[in-house]
Design a protein around this motif. Sequence first.
Motif, PDB file in Angstrom:
ATOM      1  N   GLU A 189      61.490  87.910  92.132  1.00  0.00           N
ATOM      2  CA  GLU A 189      60.825  88.956  91.350  1.00  0.00           C
ATOM      3  C   GLU A 189      59.880  89.780  92.223  1.00  0.00           C
ATOM      4  O   GLU A 189      59.902  91.011  92.189  1.00  0.00           O
ATOM      5  CB  GLU A 189      60.047  88.324  90.188  1.00  0.00           C
ATOM      6  N   LYS A 237      61.957  91.905  94.725  1.00  0.00           N
ATOM      7  CA  LYS A 237      62.566  93.072  94.087  1.00  0.00           C
ATOM      8  C   LYS A 237      61.517  94.120  93.713  1.00  0.00           C
ATOM      9  O   LYS A 237      61.762  95.319  93.799  1.00  0.00           O
ATOM     10  CB  LYS A 237      63.378  92.643  92.864  1.00  0.00           C
ATOM     11  N   GLN A 238      60.340  93.654  93.293  1.00  0.00           N
ATOM     12  CA  GLN A 238      59.258  94.580  92.957  1.00  0.00           C
ATOM     13  C   GLN A 238      58.844  95.380  94.186  1.00  0.00           C
ATOM     14  O   GLN A 238      58.694  96.593  94.121  1.00  0.00           O
ATOM     15  CB  GLN A 238      58.057  93.811  92.391  1.00  0.00           C
TER      16      GLN A 238
END
Length: 152
Positions: free
Chosen positions: A120, A123-124
Amino acid sequence: MSDYILSVTRLIDAPVDVVWKIATERLTEWWCPKPWTTEIVEMDWRAGGRSAMTMHGPNGEAHPQEGVFLEVTPGTRFVFTDAYAVGWVPQGPFMTGVFEFADEGGKTRYTASARHWSEEAYKQHEAMGFEGGWGAVAEQLAALAEEEAKTS
């Protein structure tokens, strides 16, 4: 873990000692892509030392960064993380930054990597424009170092 690493590399036409000096002593001039600016709160260039700054955007945005250095090897690399505040106080981690400087025939191979704890976070950071942003920062560092190398 290797799946969660983003990095950029650039060959800078300046010796390692010049690039290192610019990277550590003139951080406000290259750390974030223009027109953003960097305000240094504290840079204690030693393992366990505080790494704190605020990045300011052109529309009044402010992104504080608080962390600690894990390693500082002059002329070679520095590593910091936002997993801790000074005094080893845990905080919500996003990444560990690794900045490496290696000699390549009198030039410097600069490699900057962001290692993330989770897919997460990875990807952020990628969606935030990692490649373009950290690439622009590498270009800014290179321009400063190459100019300094010409005049020294």
